[in-house]
Enzyme design. Structure first.
Site, PDB file in Angstrom:
ATOM      1  N   GLU A  70       0.833  -1.213   0.000  1.00  0.00           N
ATOM      2  CA  GLU A  70       0.000   0.000   0.000  1.00  0.00           C
ATOM      3  C   GLU A  70       0.862   1.255   0.000  1.00  0.00           C
ATOM      4  O   GLU A  70       0.559   2.234   0.693  1.00  0.00           O
ATOM      5  CB  GLU A  70      -0.964   0.003   1.200  1.00  0.00           C
ATOM      6  N   GLY A  90      13.966 -16.770  16.239  1.00  0.00           N
ATOM      7  CA  GLY A  90      14.788 -16.725  17.440  1.00  0.00           C
ATOM      8  C   GLY A  90      16.249 -16.398  17.174  1.00  0.00           C
ATOM      9  O   GLY A  90      17.090 -16.509  18.063  1.00  0.00           O
ATOM     10  N   TYR A 129       8.637  -4.741  17.514  1.00  0.00           N
ATOM     11  CA  TYR A 129       8.261  -3.502  16.838  1.00  0.00           C
ATOM     12  C   TYR A 129       8.541  -2.282  17.707  1.00  0.00           C
ATOM     13  O   TYR A 129       9.029  -1.266  17.223  1.00  0.00           O
ATOM     14  CB  TYR A 129       6.796  -3.543  16.410  1.00  0.00           C
TER      15      TYR A 129
END
Length: 174
Positions: A70, A90, A129
């Site tokens: 997008e 990991g 994040y």
């Protein structure tokens, strides 16, 4: 770790990921695509300027995908998504892959903001994040349907001015 553009030769790896219910649930997408459908989607989207898809490699082996979707050149923002193959989870590849995708978005595409959606129950992803610099901008109630139920999702965003530039030891986009 290295990232490179997704190519047709990568489709068998994508096919495996797209046919995993647990993997697609993390992306809030329907699993089970045929290889023919995946090939048609690739052919249709390969020149789409609103998307950039990169393969994450570890020692020359397919380890995952990071995507900018997008892409809006007027408002200068895009959504980012990542999937790391279970074999490589990991090992810090999610954070490194995200950083490489973000760096490309800000430094090559000149984006102002990159955003993502993440299940509120996916604590590991939310942690990664936030570590990169994304901030929660809101919670979308019952926004995505996956695995037979509706899920709440955080929308998280990161602005170019707030992105901590990678150090010389972190991977660069080829």
């Amino acid at each position: 770790m290295n990232i490179r553009p997704l190519e047709k030769r990568d489709l068998p790896h994508i096919y495996r990921q797209k046919n995993s219910r647990s993997v697609m649930a993390l992306w809030f997408e329907e699993p089970y695509n045929s290889f023919d459908e995946l090939t048609l989607l690739y052919d249709r989207h390969v020149l789409d300027q609103t998307e950039r898809r990169f393969v994450i490699e570890k020692d020359g082996e397919f380890a995952g995908v990071v995507e900018l979707m997008e892409i809006n050149t007027i408002h200068r923002h895009a959504e980012i998504q990542i999937i790391i193959d279970s074999k490589f989870q990991g090992h810090g590849l999610a954070q490194a892959g995200m950083r490489a995708g973000i760096e490309y978005g800000f430094n090559v595409l000149n984006l102002h903001k990159i955003y993502l959606y993440v299940d509120v129950d996916n604590a590991a992803a939310v942690h990664i994040y936030k570590k990169i610099g994304f901030e929660e901008e809101g919670c979308l109630k019952h926004h995505f349907f996956a695995e037979g139920k509706y899920h709440d999702s955080y929308m998280m965003g990161l602005f170019a001015d707030d992105f901590r530039q990678p150090t010389s030891t972190e991977p660069k986009v080829d």
